[in-house]
Design a protein around this motif. Sequence first.
Motif, PDB file in Angstrom:
ATOM      1  N   THR A 152       0.835  -1.205   0.000  1.00  0.00           N
ATOM      2  CA  THR A 152       0.000   0.000   0.000  1.00  0.00           C
ATOM      3  C   THR A 152       0.871   1.256   0.000  1.00  0.00           C
ATOM      4  N   LEU A 153       1.907   1.261   0.833  1.00  0.00           N
ATOM      5  CA  LEU A 153       2.818   2.401   0.872  1.00  0.00           C
ATOM      6  C   LEU A 153       3.548   2.576  -0.459  1.00  0.00           C
ATOM      7  N   GLN A 154       3.849   1.459  -1.095  1.00  0.00           N
ATOM      8  CA  GLN A 154       4.496   1.523  -2.400  1.00  0.00           C
ATOM      9  C   GLN A 154       3.547   2.098  -3.450  1.00  0.00           C
ATOM     10  N   HIS A 155       2.276   1.765  -3.346  1.00  0.00           N
ATOM     11  CA  HIS A 155       1.273   2.250  -4.302  1.00  0.00           C
ATOM     12  C   HIS A 155       1.147   3.774  -4.267  1.00  0.00           C
ATOM     13  N   VAL A 156       1.332   4.377  -3.074  1.00  0.00           N
ATOM     14  CA  VAL A 156       1.224   5.840  -2.961  1.00  0.00           C
ATOM     15  C   VAL A 156       2.596   6.510  -2.989  1.00  0.00           C
TER      16      VAL A 156
ATOM     17  N   PHE B 270       5.166   6.186  -1.112  1.00  0.00           N
ATOM     18  CA  PHE B 270       5.844   6.470   0.153  1.00  0.00           C
ATOM     19  C   PHE B 270       7.003   5.497   0.367  1.00  0.00           C
ATOM     20  N   VAL B 271       6.955   4.382  -0.342  1.00  0.00           N
ATOM     21  CA  VAL B 271       7.997   3.360  -0.253  1.00  0.00           C
ATOM     22  C   VAL B 271       8.349   2.917  -1.665  1.00  0.00           C
ATOM     23  N   GLU B 272       9.630   2.614  -1.887  1.00  0.00           N
ATOM     24  CA  GLU B 272      10.095   2.088  -3.162  1.00  0.00           C
ATOM     25  C   GLU B 272      10.738   0.726  -2.925  1.00  0.00           C
ATOM     26  N   GLN B 273      10.582  -0.169  -3.906  1.00  0.00           N
ATOM     27  CA  GLN B 273      11.177  -1.502  -3.811  1.00  0.00           C
ATOM     28  C   GLN B 273      12.245  -1.655  -4.881  1.00  0.00           C
ATOM     29  N   ASP B 274      13.429  -2.082  -4.454  1.00  0.00           N
ATOM     30  CA  ASP B 274      14.515  -2.295  -5.395  1.00  0.00           C
ATOM     31  C   ASP B 274      14.217  -3.523  -6.255  1.00  0.00           C
ATOM     32  N   ALA B 275      14.265  -3.334  -7.561  1.00  0.00           N
ATOM     33  CA  ALA B 275      13.892  -4.422  -8.470  1.00  0.00           C
ATOM     34  C   ALA B 275      14.845  -5.602  -8.375  1.00  0.00           C
ATOM     35  N   ALA B 276      16.113  -5.337  -8.104  1.00  0.00           N
ATOM     36  CA  ALA B 276      17.112  -6.402  -8.075  1.00  0.00           C
ATOM     37  C   ALA B 276      17.062  -7.229  -6.800  1.00  0.00           C
ATOM     38  N   THR B 277      16.917  -6.556  -5.659  1.00  0.00           N
ATOM     39  CA  THR B 277      16.987  -7.258  -4.373  1.00  0.00           C
ATOM     40  C   THR B 277      15.634  -7.491  -3.720  1.00  0.00           C
ATOM     41  N   GLY B 278      14.616  -6.750  -4.159  1.00  0.00           N
ATOM     42  CA  GLY B 278      13.307  -6.864  -3.534  1.00  0.00           C
ATOM     43  C   GLY B 278      13.196  -6.132  -2.209  1.00  0.00           C
ATOM     44  N   LYS B 279      14.251  -5.409  -1.827  1.00  0.00           N
ATOM     45  CA  LYS B 279      14.240  -4.712  -0.546  1.00  0.00           C
ATOM     46  C   LYS B 279      13.613  -3.324  -0.690  1.00  0.00           C
ATOM     47  N   TYR B 280      13.226  -2.766   0.467  1.00  0.00           N
ATOM     48  CA  TYR B 280      12.447  -1.536   0.478  1.00  0.00           C
ATOM     49  C   TYR B 280      13.246  -0.354   1.030  1.00  0.00           C
ATOM     50  N   GLN B 281      12.888   0.840   0.538  1.00  0.00           N
ATOM     51  CA  GLN B 281      13.426   2.090   1.056  1.00  0.00           C
ATOM     52  C   GLN B 281      12.336   3.150   0.960  1.00  0.00           C
ATOM     53  N   LEU B 282      12.559   4.299   1.598  1.00  0.00           N
ATOM     54  CA  LEU B 282      11.577   5.377   1.535  1.00  0.00           C
ATOM     55  C   LEU B 282      11.438   5.886   0.106  1.00  0.00           C
ATOM     56  N   GLY B 283      10.230   6.316  -0.249  1.00  0.00           N
ATOM     57  CA  GLY B 283       9.949   6.783  -1.594  1.00  0.00           C
ATOM     58  C   GLY B 283      10.049   8.287  -1.742  1.00  0.00           C
ATOM     59  N   ALA B 284      10.061   8.736  -2.991  1.00  0.00           N
ATOM     60  CA  ALA B 284      10.254  10.157  -3.302  1.00  0.00           C
ATOM     61  C   ALA B 284       9.102  11.027  -2.807  1.00  0.00           C
TER      62      ALA B 284
END
Length: 255
Positions: free
Chosen positions: A47-51, A53-67
Amino acid sequence: MAGPVQSIERAAAILRLLAAGPRRLGLGEVAASLGLAKGTAHGILRTLQHVDFVEQDAATGKYQLGAALLHLGTSYLDVNELRSRSINWADALAARSGEAVRLGTPLEGSVLVVHHVFRPDDTLQTLDVGALLPLHASSLGKVLLAYGTAPLDAALESGLEQYTRHTLVTKEALTRALAEVRETGWAVETQEMSMGEAGLAVAIRGHGGLVVGAIGLSGPVERICDRQARPRPNLITLIREAARAISRDLGAARW
């Protein structure tokens, strides 16, 4: 009156967790850190990724804060009184000193950079607004610790991370440094967070003389400090003048 919404509390906890660390986190790490089931954590992250607020790295699948969070943070910073009262003085300080200027306030065990003026030359520079700096390894953070604006005990309990061989990582060394800040009125950081870089900072005071933030210069160590690793006197004078001017604008008595 309705109580707190659990899903929002959990989403906030995930955002705080991602903001607190220097690296991306995997789903399992997020779930384990917050005591959540993986399915629950995954749903909130999606849900956070959809808005954005969070981004997921395509290579590792790990998460970080979004723009998107940066835009929200910038909106807050624009109305922050400390920042608005400091902008003109910070611009003038950068022009007079020839160095980059940053303004910092405490935020959850770190220093939040609320304003950044680039060094007035043609070198490549990165905007630090919204960045979090370590309290113990930055001149801005040392000022906040020295005057109690950021709690020293909390910083010690969380551990003093070593960034370079010059970082102060013991309670004794940091306590001595903070006493010197209170005695001299300024804080210096010499290659403690990044090799080859140095910083100088002075407290900004508000009503009643309370320290509400810090203003600092940063740049190559040979430009900020002399051969004895002491800040250059002309820079101390310039930054003190800027800090006094901002403090007066914030309602502090003459100091």
